[in-house]
Motif scaffolding. Structure first.
Motif, PDB file in Angstrom:
ATOM      1  N   LEU A 223      -6.625  15.054   2.780  1.00 19.63           N
ATOM      2  CA  LEU A 223      -6.083  16.060   3.696  1.00 19.63           C
ATOM      3  C   LEU A 223      -5.020  16.919   3.017  1.00 19.63           C
ATOM      4  CD1 LEU A 223      -5.755  13.833   6.883  1.00 19.63           C
ATOM      5  CD2 LEU A 223      -7.591  15.438   6.305  1.00 19.63           C
ATOM      6  N   ASN A 224      -4.891  16.759   1.694  1.00 22.06           N
ATOM      7  CA  ASN A 224      -3.927  17.482   0.876  1.00 22.06           C
ATOM      8  C   ASN A 224      -2.472  17.136   1.219  1.00 22.06           C
ATOM      9  OD1 ASN A 224      -3.697  19.032  -1.438  1.00 22.06           O
ATOM     10  ND2 ASN A 224      -3.261  20.892  -0.275  1.00 22.06           N
ATOM     11  N   GLN A 225      -2.270  15.966   1.821  1.00 19.53           N
ATOM     12  CA  GLN A 225      -0.909  15.470   2.008  1.00 19.53           C
ATOM     13  C   GLN A 225      -0.473  14.879   0.673  1.00 19.53           C
ATOM     14  OE1 GLN A 225      -1.098  12.740   5.291  1.00 19.53           O
ATOM     15  NE2 GLN A 225      -1.212  14.390   6.791  1.00 19.53           N
ATOM     16  N   ALA A 226       0.769  15.136   0.291  1.00 14.77           N
ATOM     17  CA  ALA A 226       1.232  14.741  -1.036  1.00 14.77           C
ATOM     18  C   ALA A 226       2.405  13.778  -0.949  1.00 14.77           C
ATOM     19  CB  ALA A 226       1.624  15.970  -1.831  1.00 14.77           C
ATOM     20  N   LYS A 227       2.557  13.010  -2.029  1.00 19.61           N
ATOM     21  CA  LYS A 227       3.673  12.076  -2.143  1.00 19.61           C
ATOM     22  C   LYS A 227       4.021  11.985  -3.629  1.00 19.61           C
ATOM     23  CE  LYS A 227       3.748   8.395   0.423  1.00 19.61           C
ATOM     24  NZ  LYS A 227       3.555   7.065   1.011  1.00 19.61           N
ATOM     25  N   ASP A 228       5.315  11.995  -3.929  1.00 22.06           N
ATOM     26  CA  ASP A 228       5.795  11.801  -5.293  1.00 22.06           C
ATOM     27  C   ASP A 228       6.510  10.463  -5.373  1.00 22.06           C
ATOM     28  OD1 ASP A 228       4.919  14.267  -6.326  1.00 22.06           O
ATOM     29  OD2 ASP A 228       6.690  15.281  -5.557  1.00 22.06           O
ATOM     30  N   ILE A 229       6.195   9.690  -6.402  1.00 21.16           N
ATOM     31  CA  ILE A 229       6.851   8.412  -6.603  1.00 21.16           C
ATOM     32  C   ILE A 229       7.241   8.282  -8.072  1.00 21.16           C
ATOM     33  CG2 ILE A 229       5.723   7.229  -4.694  1.00 21.16           C
ATOM     34  CD1 ILE A 229       3.780   6.025  -6.664  1.00 21.16           C
ATOM     35  N   LYS A 230       8.192   7.399  -8.347  1.00 19.43           N
ATOM     36  CA  LYS A 230       8.590   7.116  -9.726  1.00 19.43           C
ATOM     37  C   LYS A 230       8.006   5.772 -10.118  1.00 19.43           C
ATOM     38  CE  LYS A 230      12.444   8.345 -11.485  1.00 19.43           C
ATOM     39  NZ  LYS A 230      13.867   8.469 -11.846  1.00 19.43           N
TER      40      LYS A 230
ATOM     41  N   LYS B  91       0.853  -1.189   0.000  1.00 25.18           N
ATOM     42  CA  LYS B  91       0.000   0.000   0.000  1.00 25.18           C
ATOM     43  C   LYS B  91       0.890   1.241   0.000  1.00 25.18           C
ATOM     44  CE  LYS B  91      -3.587  -0.159   2.580  1.00 25.18           C
ATOM     45  NZ  LYS B  91      -4.457  -0.157   3.766  1.00 25.18           N
ATOM     46  N   ILE B  92       0.703   2.113  -0.972  1.00 22.70           N
ATOM     47  CA  ILE B  92       1.505   3.327  -1.094  1.00 22.70           C
ATOM     48  C   ILE B  92       0.814   4.508  -0.438  1.00 22.70           C
ATOM     49  CG2 ILE B  92       2.486   4.980  -2.730  1.00 22.70           C
ATOM     50  CD1 ILE B  92       2.833   2.595  -4.679  1.00 22.70           C
ATOM     51  N   MET B  93      -0.493   4.647  -0.674  1.00 21.52           N
ATOM     52  CA  MET B  93      -1.222   5.794  -0.110  1.00 21.52           C
ATOM     53  C   MET B  93      -2.725   5.515  -0.152  1.00 21.52           C
ATOM     54  SD  MET B  93      -0.692   9.749  -1.247  1.00 21.52           S
ATOM     55  CE  MET B  93      -0.905  11.042  -0.066  1.00 21.52           C
ATOM     56  N   GLU B  94      -3.426   5.939   0.895  1.00 19.68           N
ATOM     57  CA  GLU B  94      -4.878   5.777   0.972  1.00 19.68           C
ATOM     58  C   GLU B  94      -5.573   7.108   0.720  1.00 19.68           C
ATOM     59  OE1 GLU B  94      -6.010   2.398   4.065  1.00 19.68           O
ATOM     60  OE2 GLU B  94      -5.024   4.100   5.033  1.00 19.68           O
ATOM     61  N   ASP B  95      -6.865   7.035   0.406  1.00 20.22           N
ATOM     62  CA  ASP B  95      -7.737   8.198   0.263  1.00 20.22           C
ATOM     63  C   ASP B  95      -7.215   9.214  -0.755  1.00 20.22           C
ATOM     64  OD1 ASP B  95      -9.460   7.123   2.202  1.00 20.22           O
ATOM     65  OD2 ASP B  95      -8.295   8.033   3.815  1.00 20.22           O
ATOM     66  N   VAL B  96      -6.665   8.717  -1.859  1.00 19.52           N
ATOM     67  CA  VAL B  96      -6.115   9.589  -2.900  1.00 19.52           C
ATOM     68  C   VAL B  96      -7.250  10.183  -3.725  1.00 19.52           C
ATOM     69  CG1 VAL B  96      -4.667   9.645  -4.967  1.00 19.52           C
ATOM     70  CG2 VAL B  96      -3.949   8.329  -2.976  1.00 19.52           C
ATOM     71  N   LEU B  97      -7.206  11.509  -3.884  1.00 18.26           N
ATOM     72  CA  LEU B  97      -8.200  12.213  -4.694  1.00 18.26           C
ATOM     73  C   LEU B  97      -7.609  12.800  -5.966  1.00 18.26           C
ATOM     74  CD1 LEU B  97     -10.288  14.242  -2.096  1.00 18.26           C
ATOM     75  CD2 LEU B  97     -10.984  12.233  -3.376  1.00 18.26           C
ATOM     76  N   HIS B  98      -6.300  13.026  -5.997  1.00 22.60           N
ATOM     77  CA  HIS B  98      -5.683  13.691  -7.140  1.00 22.60           C
ATOM     78  C   HIS B  98      -4.403  12.977  -7.537  1.00 22.60           C
ATOM     79  CE1 HIS B  98      -3.346  16.889  -9.194  1.00 22.60           C
ATOM     80  NE2 HIS B  98      -4.521  17.117  -9.746  1.00 22.60           N
TER      81      HIS B  98
ATOM     82  N   LYS C 132       7.365  10.423 -13.097  1.00 24.31           N
ATOM     83  CA  LYS C 132       6.997  10.895 -11.761  1.00 24.31           C
ATOM     84  C   LYS C 132       5.474  10.959 -11.641  1.00 24.31           C
ATOM     85  CE  LYS C 132       7.115  15.204  -9.735  1.00 24.31           C
ATOM     86  NZ  LYS C 132       7.733  16.494  -9.475  1.00 24.31           N
ATOM     87  N   ILE C 133       4.972  10.399 -10.560  1.00 27.12           N
ATOM     88  CA  ILE C 133       3.534  10.419 -10.277  1.00 27.12           C
ATOM     89  C   ILE C 133       3.336  11.166  -8.965  1.00 27.12           C
ATOM     90  CG2 ILE C 133       1.469   9.045  -9.867  1.00 27.12           C
ATOM     91  CD1 ILE C 133       2.884   6.765 -11.414  1.00 27.12           C
ATOM     92  N   HIS C 134       2.550  12.242  -9.009  1.00 25.04           N
ATOM     93  CA  HIS C 134       2.254  13.061  -7.831  1.00 25.04           C
ATOM     94  C   HIS C 134       0.883  12.644  -7.305  1.00 25.04           C
ATOM     95  CE1 HIS C 134       2.286  16.568  -5.202  1.00 25.04           C
ATOM     96  NE2 HIS C 134       1.030  16.741  -5.551  1.00 25.04           N
ATOM     97  N   LEU C 135       0.836  12.238  -6.027  1.00 25.65           N
ATOM     98  CA  LEU C 135      -0.407  11.811  -5.383  1.00 25.65           C
ATOM     99  C   LEU C 135      -0.778  12.800  -4.283  1.00 25.65           C
ATOM    100  CD1 LEU C 135       0.646   8.087  -4.789  1.00 25.65           C
ATOM    101  CD2 LEU C 135      -0.673   8.958  -6.720  1.00 25.65           C
ATOM    102  N   ALA C 136      -2.055  13.094  -4.134  1.00 32.37           N
ATOM    103  CA  ALA C 136      -2.542  13.936  -3.036  1.00 32.37           C
ATOM    104  C   ALA C 136      -3.813  13.316  -2.466  1.00 32.37           C
ATOM    105  CB  ALA C 136      -2.799  15.354  -3.512  1.00 32.37           C
ATOM    106  N   ASP C 137      -3.910  13.326  -1.130  1.00 27.30           N
ATOM    107  CA  ASP C 137      -5.067  12.706  -0.481  1.00 27.30           C
ATOM    108  C   ASP C 137      -6.084  13.747  -0.028  1.00 27.30           C
ATOM    109  OD1 ASP C 137      -4.081  13.788   1.895  1.00 27.30           O
ATOM    110  OD2 ASP C 137      -3.509  11.862   2.774  1.00 27.30           O
TER     111      ASP C 137
END
Length: 59
Positions: free
Chosen positions: A34-41, A13-20, A27-32
């Motif tokens: 709560l607007n917490q962000a994570k960038d992954i390749k 599991k990389i990230m939950e509750d992703v909206l964007h 590069k893939i930019h994820l935001a949940d």
């Protein structure tokens, strides 16, 4: 809401509750919610809208 959970192709599991999700080359930019962000390749290999799952092959 339409949140999704992002997983690697090996089931981690990389990230939950992703909206964007924004894709910029490898590069893939994820935001949940709560607007917490994570960038992954990686690259998205599957999107399961019924189960709210997004699967990424990490690079």
């Amino acid at each position: 809401m339409c949140e999704s959970t992002v997983y690697s192709t090996d089931g981690e599991k990389i990230m939950e509750d992703v909206l964007h999700i924004k894709i910029e080359g490898e590069k893939i930019h994820l935001a949940d919610v709560l607007n917490q962000a994570k960038d992954i390749k990686g690259k998205i290999v599957e999107i399961d809208l019924d189960k709210h799952g997004i699967y990424i092959e990490l690079i």
